[in-house]
Enzyme design. Structure first.
Site, PDB file in Angstrom:
ATOM      1  N   ASP A  26       5.223   2.723  -4.444  1.00  0.00           N
ATOM      2  CA  ASP A  26       4.646   1.396  -4.208  1.00  0.00           C
ATOM      3  C   ASP A  26       5.186   0.774  -2.920  1.00  0.00           C
ATOM      4  OD1 ASP A  26       2.978  -0.718  -4.828  1.00  0.00           O
ATOM      5  OD2 ASP A  26       4.495  -1.772  -6.003  1.00  0.00           O
ATOM      6  N   HIS A  43      -0.879   3.382   3.765  1.00  0.00           N
ATOM      7  CA  HIS A  43      -1.189   4.550   2.931  1.00  0.00           C
ATOM      8  C   HIS A  43      -1.017   5.833   3.747  1.00  0.00           C
ATOM      9  CE1 HIS A  43      -2.353   1.955  -0.239  1.00  0.00           C
ATOM     10  NE2 HIS A  43      -3.461   1.512   0.326  1.00  0.00           N
ATOM     11  N   LEU A 137       8.170  24.593  -8.054  1.00  0.00           N
ATOM     12  CA  LEU A 137       8.051  23.159  -8.352  1.00  0.00           C
ATOM     13  C   LEU A 137       6.663  22.887  -8.919  1.00  0.00           C
ATOM     14  CD1 LEU A 137       9.162  20.150  -7.913  1.00  0.00           C
ATOM     15  CD2 LEU A 137       7.870  20.198  -5.781  1.00  0.00           C
TER      16      LEU A 137
HETATM   17  C1  IPE Z   1       1.124   1.168  -9.150  1.00  0.00           C
HETATM   18  O1  IPE Z   1       1.157   0.351  -8.035  1.00  0.00           O
HETATM   19  C2  IPE Z   1       0.157   2.301  -8.935  1.00  0.00           C
HETATM   20  C3  IPE Z   1       0.503   3.257  -7.885  1.00  0.00           C
HETATM   21  C4  IPE Z   1       1.589   3.304  -7.170  1.00  0.00           C
HETATM   22  C5  IPE Z   1      -0.487   4.266  -7.663  1.00  0.00           C
HETATM   23  P1  IPE Z   1       0.303  -0.986  -7.970  1.00  0.00           P
HETATM   24  O2  IPE Z   1       0.650  -1.630  -6.666  1.00  0.00           O
HETATM   25  O3  IPE Z   1      -1.122  -0.728  -8.213  1.00  0.00           O
HETATM   26  O4  IPE Z   1       0.900  -1.816  -9.193  1.00  0.00           O
HETATM   27  P2  IPE Z   1       0.785  -3.371  -9.557  1.00  0.00           P
HETATM   28  O5  IPE Z   1      -0.663  -3.714  -9.548  1.00  0.00           O
HETATM   29  O6  IPE Z   1       1.525  -4.125  -8.491  1.00  0.00           O
HETATM   30  O7  IPE Z   1       1.444  -3.492 -10.882  1.00  0.00           O
HETATM   31  C1  IPE Z   2       1.061   1.858  -3.459  1.00  0.00           C
HETATM   32  O1  IPE Z   2       1.148   0.916  -2.456  1.00  0.00           O
HETATM   33  C2  IPE Z   2      -0.076   2.805  -3.240  1.00  0.00           C
HETATM   34  C3  IPE Z   2      -1.172   2.687  -4.210  1.00  0.00           C
HETATM   35  C4  IPE Z   2      -1.236   1.860  -5.209  1.00  0.00           C
HETATM   36  C5  IPE Z   2      -2.289   3.562  -4.008  1.00  0.00           C
HETATM   37  P1  IPE Z   2       0.351  -0.439  -2.532  1.00  0.00           P
HETATM   38  O2  IPE Z   2      -0.967  -0.240  -1.864  1.00  0.00           O
HETATM   39  O3  IPE Z   2       0.287  -0.951  -3.921  1.00  0.00           O
HETATM   40  O4  IPE Z   2       1.258  -1.390  -1.639  1.00  0.00           O
HETATM   41  P2  IPE Z   2       1.630  -2.889  -1.911  1.00  0.00           P
HETATM   42  O5  IPE Z   2       2.253  -2.955  -3.287  1.00  0.00           O
HETATM   43  O6  IPE Z   2       0.373  -3.679  -1.832  1.00  0.00           O
HETATM   44  O7  IPE Z   2       2.600  -3.227  -0.835  1.00  0.00           O
HETATM   45 MG    MG Z   3       1.525  -2.172  -5.016  1.00  0.00          MG
END
Ligand code: IPE
Ligand code: IPE
Ligand code: MG
Length: 254
Positions: A26, A43, A137
């Site tokens: 995240d 990303h 792995l």
């Molecule tokens: C969780 O992250 C899902 C992934 C990392 C794929 P999110 O950014 O979607 O989670 P919330 O919405 O903040 O809980």
């Molecule tokens: C996690 O990073 C990746 C996915 C959920 C695909 P985020 O896109 O949720 O990044 P933040 O949390 O908005 O910074």
């Molecule tokens: Mg996020």
């Protein structure tokens, strides 16, 4: 790069390393926004962290790595962001294929992949088939995954086995149930990491994280490099896993 120079000097003992690491990757969006860039850039930058984490797992003989790439709730994001994430996934499967084979990595995708574009589903299936015999792995990508979905689909499988007469309801126990989930034959995660600073599970491996060691770090996913991963392993190595027993019992090896 982040991290202190002294991290990496403490030797990690094999018995204290996790067999299965699960990661909520995240913080990509915030990483990009902090640089005045579009979320997409975060990303893209996160792909390098995926690569270095895989390399570190191989180096430390971690057997299973499960990465949360796309949750069942992530469909709520803007269409263009969802589309970019799909494109990145297809491109990574294509680009990393040779590297997976030469590093003996077995790819598995867990989640409801039926919702993905046909092209992506095909690529997933062919990569899973081609890497099936690789044993160094197991790389599990959780895509359109939700912990609740996983529990529901396990319940559905067991219910239909019972209806067909292949299973008696009284034979369903935790082991049988676990085998019906999407990580059936693999051990539960020992170490469960979330980057990006939030302290929640976000519907990741709900069944399987019952006794995982949780590790939360404020480091944003694109900054989560080999040093940060090692820091998580060191933190894990210092934990005492009691599984309900007392600390004294664990120390006595009971
Ligand atoms: C969780 O992250 C899902 C992934 C990392 C794929 P999110 O950014 O979607 O989670 P919330 O919405 O903040 O809980
Ligand atoms: C996690 O990073 C990746 C996915 C959920 C695909 P985020 O896109 O949720 O990044 P933040 O949390 O908005 O910074
Ligand atoms: Mg996020």
């Amino acid at each position: 790069m982040s991290g202190d120079a002294d991290v990496g000097e403490i030797p990690l003992v094999a018995g204290q390393l996790p067999a299965h690491v699960a990661i909520i990757m995240d913080g990509n969006g915030r990483w990009a926004e902090a640089r005045g860039q579009a979320r997409h850039a975060g990303h893209k930058a996160g792909v390098a962290s995926v690569r270095s984490t895989i390399e570190e797992c191989i180096r430390h003989e971690v057997r299973v790595l499960t990465l949360f790439a796309f949750s069942s709730e992530n469909w709520r994001r803007p269409k263009s962001e969802v589309a970019l994430l799909m494109d990145l996934f297809v491109a990574a499967l294509q680009r990393e294929f040779k590297r997976m084979q030469s590093n003996h990595i077995q790819l598995r995708v867990i989640g409801d992949i039926g919702a993905f574009p046909e092209k992506l589903q095909k690529r997933i299936r062919s990569t899973e088939n081609a890497t099936r015999a690789n044993e160094r792995l197991v790389l599990q990508i959780a895509a359109n995954y939700g912990g609740r979905w996983d529990i529901v689909q396990a319940a559905r499988r067991l219910a239909s086995a019972a209806r067909n007469g292949d299973l008696r309801p009284e034979d369903i126990d935790e082991k049988v149930f676990a085998r019906a989930t999407s990580i059936s034959d693999l051990p539960d995660p020992d170490l469960f990491i979330r980057t990006g600073g939030d302290h929640r599970i976000s519907n990741f491996l709900l069944w399987h994280s019952a006794y995982s060691e949780l590790y939360f770090t404020p480091v944003l996913w694109p900054d989560f490099d080999a040093v940060e991963f090692r820091r998580a392993l060191e933190d894990y190595a210092g934990r005492q896993r009691r599984f309900g027993r007392t600390g004294a019992q664990v120390e006595a090896g009971d």
